[in-house]
Design an enzyme around this catalytic site. Sequence first.
Site, PDB file in Angstrom:
ATOM      1  N   GLN A 158       0.724  -1.270   0.137  1.00 48.14           N
ATOM      2  CA  GLN A 158      -0.042  -0.022  -0.018  1.00 48.14           C
ATOM      3  C   GLN A 158       0.649   1.315   0.023  1.00 48.14           C
ATOM      4  O   GLN A 158       0.828   2.033  -0.768  1.00 48.14           O
ATOM      5  CB  GLN A 158      -0.804   0.053   1.129  1.00 48.14           C
ATOM      6  CG  GLN A 158      -2.000   1.069   1.186  1.00 48.14           C
ATOM      7  CD  GLN A 158      -2.979   0.882   2.043  1.00 48.14           C
ATOM      8  OE1 GLN A 158      -3.418  -0.218   2.578  1.00 48.14           O
ATOM      9  NE2 GLN A 158      -3.989   1.961   2.084  1.00 48.14           N
ATOM     10  N   ASP A 159       1.806   1.506   1.262  1.00 47.97           N
ATOM     11  CA  ASP A 159       2.317   2.515   1.074  1.00 47.97           C
ATOM     12  C   ASP A 159       3.893   2.295   2.072  1.00 47.97           C
ATOM     13  O   ASP A 159       3.535   1.354   2.763  1.00 47.97           O
ATOM     14  CB  ASP A 159       1.950   4.038   1.515  1.00 47.97           C
ATOM     15  CG  ASP A 159       1.025   3.903   2.735  1.00 47.97           C
ATOM     16  OD1 ASP A 159       1.156   2.851   3.695  1.00 47.97           O
ATOM     17  OD2 ASP A 159       0.803   4.828   3.490  1.00 47.97           O
ATOM     18  N   PRO A 160       4.733   2.988   1.786  1.00 47.05           N
ATOM     19  CA  PRO A 160       5.997   2.687   2.431  1.00 47.05           C
ATOM     20  C   PRO A 160       5.690   2.564   4.195  1.00 47.05           C
ATOM     21  O   PRO A 160       4.620   3.232   4.669  1.00 47.05           O
ATOM     22  CB  PRO A 160       6.808   3.663   2.161  1.00 47.05           C
ATOM     23  CG  PRO A 160       6.584   4.439   1.054  1.00 47.05           C
ATOM     24  CD  PRO A 160       4.827   4.208   1.034  1.00 47.05           C
TER      25      PRO A 160
END
Length: 233
Positions: free
Chosen positions: A69-71
């Site tokens: 999804q995101d870092p």
Amino acid sequence: MSRSDVFADAPPADWAQAVPLLREGAHLPLLRSVARLRRSKTVYPPEGQVFAALHCTPLHTVRVVIVGQDPYHGAGQAHGLAFSVPQGVKPPPSLRNVLKEAAAQKPEAPAAAGMQHNGVQTDLTPWAEQGVLLLNTALTVEAGRAGSHAALGWHAVTDDIIRTVSERCPAVVFMLWGNHARQKAALVDTGRHLLLESVHPSPFSAHKGFLGCGHFVTANSWLAARGLLPVLW
């Protein structure tokens, strides 16, 4: 702002030429926005690692795509590869479950092996170097604020990356874990590629279908049936 500020995170040439939005420069306004944000906020991954997934895995080598999804938004964790953390960094819970599931697919290794964090297991670069594209759908995040760059514009670019892999690569396993990743199924040509879907490896859902899903062994069996080398998970 100097040109070096913008291009410190340039995607590699093969991807930049193949992905329409990268070829058109759609990532440049995003990099400029991130550079402005870095002046007053901490943004992960560090500068120079935003396109690490593409640098580690050339387009022509891709045989597996794992969508994140995101870092990670904690200090020292994100280094541009979905789910991965640098060598020696304690694995976040989702990564622990990914490693546990991968280790469980190895008949010669106990499941507990995937729980270690003092060896290569926490850094998934060896996977990336074997053609496993570890792609987050948002490539940056503000420290301590999960999902903070979700509306920045990265999703259009990363969707185009997934679409390009589907169109240009002959046989790829796409692993989509969790509702966010599973939304990307529509970008994949399932007539050519294998789509493996599950709940997210987060501790909140891992025991509801991720642990024991068998995705890693299924992927290798599918690749081998097409004359491709298995991934050494």
